[in-house]
Design a protein around this motif. Structure first.
Motif, short mmCIF file in Angstrom:
data_model
loop_
_atom_site.label_atom_id
_atom_site.label_comp_id
_atom_site.label_asym_id
_atom_site.label_seq_id
_atom_site.Cartn_x
_atom_site.Cartn_y
_atom_site.Cartn_z
N SER A 268 0.84 -1.21 0.00
CA SER A 268 0.00 0.00 0.00
C SER A 268 0.86 1.25 0.00
O SER A 268 0.58 2.22 -0.70
N GLN A 269 1.96 1.23 0.79
CA GLN A 269 2.84 2.41 0.87
C GLN A 269 3.46 2.70 -0.48
O GLN A 269 3.54 3.85 -0.91
N ASN A 270 3.91 1.63 -1.19
CA ASN A 270 4.54 1.83 -2.50
C ASN A 270 3.53 2.41 -3.50
O ASN A 270 3.87 3.29 -4.30
N ARG A 271 2.28 1.91 -3.44
CA ARG A 271 1.29 2.35 -4.43
C ARG A 271 0.76 3.74 -4.12
O ARG A 271 0.27 4.43 -5.00
N PHE A 272 0.81 4.12 -2.85
CA PHE A 272 0.27 5.43 -2.47
C PHE A 272 1.35 6.51 -2.46
O PHE A 272 1.05 7.69 -2.32
N GLY A 273 2.61 6.10 -2.64
CA GLY A 273 3.74 7.04 -2.56
C GLY A 273 3.63 8.19 -3.54
O GLY A 273 3.89 9.36 -3.20
N ALA A 274 3.19 7.88 -4.79
CA ALA A 274 3.10 8.93 -5.83
C ALA A 274 2.10 10.01 -5.42
O ALA A 274 2.33 11.20 -5.68
N SER A 275 1.02 9.62 -4.75
CA SER A 275 0.02 10.61 -4.32
C SER A 275 0.58 11.50 -3.23
O SER A 275 0.32 12.72 -3.21
N LEU A 276 1.35 10.93 -2.31
CA LEU A 276 1.97 11.74 -1.24
C LEU A 276 2.97 12.73 -1.85
O LEU A 276 3.05 13.89 -1.44
N GLU A 278 2.87 14.00 -4.80
CA GLU A 278 2.15 15.05 -5.52
C GLU A 278 1.80 16.21 -4.60
O GLU A 278 1.98 17.38 -4.94
N ALA A 279 1.30 15.88 -3.39
CA ALA A 279 0.97 16.93 -2.41
C ALA A 279 2.24 17.66 -1.97
O ALA A 279 2.23 18.87 -1.74
N PHE A 280 3.35 16.93 -1.86
CA PHE A 280 4.63 17.53 -1.47
C PHE A 280 5.08 18.53 -2.55
O PHE A 280 5.53 19.64 -2.25
N ASN A 281 4.93 18.13 -3.82
CA ASN A 281 5.32 19.02 -4.94
C ASN A 281 4.45 20.27 -4.99
O ASN A 281 4.89 21.34 -5.40
N LEU A 282 3.17 20.13 -4.57
CA LEU A 282 2.27 21.30 -4.54
C LEU A 282 2.53 22.17 -3.31
O LEU A 282 1.88 23.20 -3.13
N LYS A 283 3.45 21.70 -2.44
CA LYS A 283 3.81 22.41 -1.19
C LYS A 283 2.59 22.61 -0.28
O LYS A 283 2.36 23.71 0.23
N ILE A 284 1.81 21.53 -0.14
CA ILE A 284 0.64 21.58 0.76
C ILE A 284 0.97 20.74 1.99
O ILE A 284 1.09 19.51 1.91
N PHE A 285 1.15 21.43 3.12
CA PHE A 285 1.53 20.72 4.35
C PHE A 285 0.54 20.94 5.49
O PHE A 285 0.58 20.23 6.48
N THR A 286 -0.34 21.96 5.37
CA THR A 286 -1.26 22.26 6.49
C THR A 286 -2.71 22.20 5.98
O THR A 286 -2.96 22.24 4.78
N GLN A 287 -3.61 22.18 6.94
CA GLN A 287 -5.04 22.13 6.59
C GLN A 287 -5.45 23.41 5.85
O GLN A 287 -6.16 23.36 4.85
N GLN A 288 -4.95 24.56 6.33
CA GLN A 288 -5.33 25.84 5.72
C GLN A 288 -4.84 25.92 4.28
O GLN A 288 -5.56 26.35 3.38
N ARG A 289 -3.62 25.43 4.06
CA ARG A 289 -3.04 25.45 2.71
C ARG A 289 -3.85 24.55 1.76
O ARG A 289 -4.10 24.89 0.61
N ALA A 290 -4.30 23.41 2.28
CA ALA A 290 -5.11 22.48 1.48
C ALA A 290 -6.46 23.10 1.13
O ALA A 290 -6.94 22.98 0.00
N LEU A 291 -7.06 23.81 2.10
CA LEU A 291 -8.35 24.47 1.84
C LEU A 291 -8.19 25.59 0.82
O LEU A 291 -9.06 25.80 -0.02
N ASP A 292 -7.07 26.32 0.91
CA ASP A 292 -6.80 27.38 -0.08
C ASP A 292 -6.71 26.80 -1.49
O ASP A 292 -7.23 27.35 -2.45
N TYR A 293 -6.02 25.63 -1.60
CA TYR A 293 -5.86 24.97 -2.90
C TYR A 293 -7.24 24.56 -3.44
O TYR A 293 -7.56 24.79 -4.61
N MET A 294 -8.08 23.98 -2.56
CA MET A 294 -9.43 23.57 -2.99
C MET A 294 -10.26 24.79 -3.39
O MET A 294 -11.01 24.76 -4.37
#
Length: 515
Positions: A268-276, A278-294
């Motif tokens: 599961s970790q290997n298959r989900f790694g690309a998704s993690l 992607e969020a790292f590349n978008l520089k989204i680390f906090t809840q507020q930053r994620a809500l701003d992106y949405m």
């Protein structure tokens, strides 16, 4: 003496067991005997029980819930003004003879006079007029077309002799409406089960979809796999949102916690790694930053509300009320929603590895039948909300003009609105509900009276929500799961073949029972 009694008892015991054995050893009764069960079943249950049960549930239980959910009307113009619904009732069928004179009526009279067989919907209300608090009882807010033989109908519980005195056939099953002199049947509507995950392969994309349905909202949420990454798709977003961004917006911020939801095994970790990543590349680390992106991906609304919210607040509101609307959120604690999303992701991941895990849309366990009660309930709720919204608008407009003490809200309550809405929906068959963007045509049909069997067949007809023009064999073909529930031979020829079905005569549809 005591022993003698004991012997008697044991002898009785023996004869009972012997008698019992004799009962069991008797030959099975012939088929002719078993046929006697059918009239007994028809007397107790009847063939249109499902329609009548569902309508009874609506007029006795559901209508009260709808009014309770929308019980208070306030106005921005005067903070002291309010209108509160205390209770609601559907009365006995009557007819208005003009000059406010009403008299009881029968279905036969309505057929002859080309009127609607309906009963008054009356409410008890409490409202303010200036500084006074006034209570009014038995205020008419509209008329409800009544289903024949429902709990409020004049035919219920009558003997054959009493029915013939009312000019009604004792063998007529009921379960239909008399609207403007015509007999109308609300066909049973078959649709995909709501609030349930369905995993499927859609044009090569593995996706898990849930149609959420609550009293307030209906919306569809998808979790899908694209190029080894996972995304959430919803109509209110212009793009698919990476799933890790959704988790962070739901308050699951650390990658370790996200992986704990998805699965901690190496695969599961290997298959989900690309998704993690992607969020790292978008520089989204906090809840507020994620809500701003949405918030940056929101579809622009046509009508902007008066309260101006920032995009991130809009996104938070969306997660709260619209995305997976049926999963409860208490005080912005999104934990239940995060677990539900992770379960959807795991379903997609499992289906990618094992193709047998896809759900079958045509399996009857994934279908639900919508009966007359729930359809009228949707319609009534829509009309009732519209009436309350109009009352609020009238109050907002009139209170500043006249002094608040002179504004009497009861004078502006129009019973004709709900009456006309329900009547025209049943007589035309067009079910248009703006809140859910639902537009269905042909929900009702004129009851076929060519023969007794044709009338019964019409009452058990099931309409599928599928375009007739598409030449797809799946929804049309017989499914093994329909065994014993649907009649395999009773379906029309031509393009509607397999889409318009009929219930088997002894099918029982459970209706929602009040807890």
């Amino acid at each position: 003496m005591g022993e003698a009694k004991k012997d008697d008892a044991s002898m009785e015991d023996d004869t009972w067991t012997q008698g019992d054995n004799k009962e069991w050893s008797k030959p099975i009764k012939p088929l002719q005997e078993k046929w006697k069960l059918v009239p007994a079943f028809l007397q107790v249950k009847g063939l249109v029980k499902q329609h009548i049960d569902s309508f009874n549930h609506f007029i006795n239980v559901d209508i009260k819930k709808i009014v309770r959910a929308n019980e208070i009307v306030t106005s921005g113009a005067d903070p002291l003004f309010y209108l509160k619904y205390l209770d609601v009732r559907v009365g006995k069928p009557d007819i208005d003879d003009g000059f406010n004179i009403t008299k009881a009526t029968t279905p036969h009279e309505c057929r002859l006079r080309d009127t609607t067989y309906s009963a008054p919907i009356s409410v008890d209300i409490e409202y303010t007029r200036g500084t006074q608090r006034i209570k009014r009882n038995n205020l008419l807010i509209g008329r409800m077309p009544l289903m024949l033989r429902c709990s409020n109908c004049v035919l219920t519980g009558k003997s054959e002799f009493e029915l013939s005195k009312l000019n009604e056939c004792p063998l007529d099953p009921g379960g239909y409406f008399v609207v403007r002199g015509q007999e109308k049947v609300i066909l049973i509507q078959e649709q995909l089960s709501w609030n349930k995950m369905l995993t499927e392969d859609f044009n090569g994309v593995v996706q898990c979809q849930v149609t959420s349905s609550t009293h307030e909202k209906k919306s569809r949420t998808l979790v899908l796999s694209k190029h080894g990454k996972y995304y959430l798709k919803h109509n209110s977003m212009t793009d698919d949102i990476p799933i890790v961004v959704i988790f962070k917006a739901l308050g699951v911020v650390s990658d370790q916690e996200i992986m704990a939801h998805i699965g901690l095994d190496a695969r599961s970790q290997n298959r989900f790694g690309a998704s993690l990543l992607e969020a790292f590349n978008l520089k989204i680390f906090t809840q507020q930053r994620a809500l701003d992106y949405m918030g940056s991906k929101l579809v622009v609304k046509r009508f902007q509300s008066a309260t101006t919210k920032t995009p991130s607040e809009e996104a938070r509101e969306l997660l709260l009320t619209t995305i997976l609307a049926h999963v409860p959120v208490d005080n912005f604690n999104f934990q239940m929603k995060a677990i539900y999303v992770s379960l959807m992701v795991r379903r997609v991941m499992a289906a990618e590895l094992d193709k047998t895990l896809f759900d079958d849309r045509d399996y009857y366990g994934n279908k639900r039948l919508e009966l007359a009660g729930s359809l009228i309930s949707l319609m009534f709720e829509d009309l009732f909300k519209r009436m309350n919204w109009e009352l609020k608008m009238i109050a907002d407009k009139n209170i500043p003009k006249v002094k608040a003490a002179q504004f009497d809200v009861v004078k502006h309550m129009r019973a004709a609105q709900i009456t006309a809405g329900l009547e025209s929906a049943i007589s035309s068959g067009n079910w248009t509900i703006k809140r859910f963007k639902m537009e269905r045509a042909g929900v009702t049909q004129v009851l076929s009276r060519l023969s007794y069997i044709s009338a019964l067949g019409m009452m058990t007809r099931v309409n599928s929500q599928f375009e007739k023009t598409r030449k797809v064999s799946g929804p049309r073909s017989l499914q093994p799961s329909q065994w014993g529930m649907l009649c395999p031979s009773d379906t029309p020829e031509g393009e509607a073949c397999g889409l318009v079905k009929n219930l088997a005569l002894m099918t029982h549809i459970t209706t929602e029972v009040d807890e």
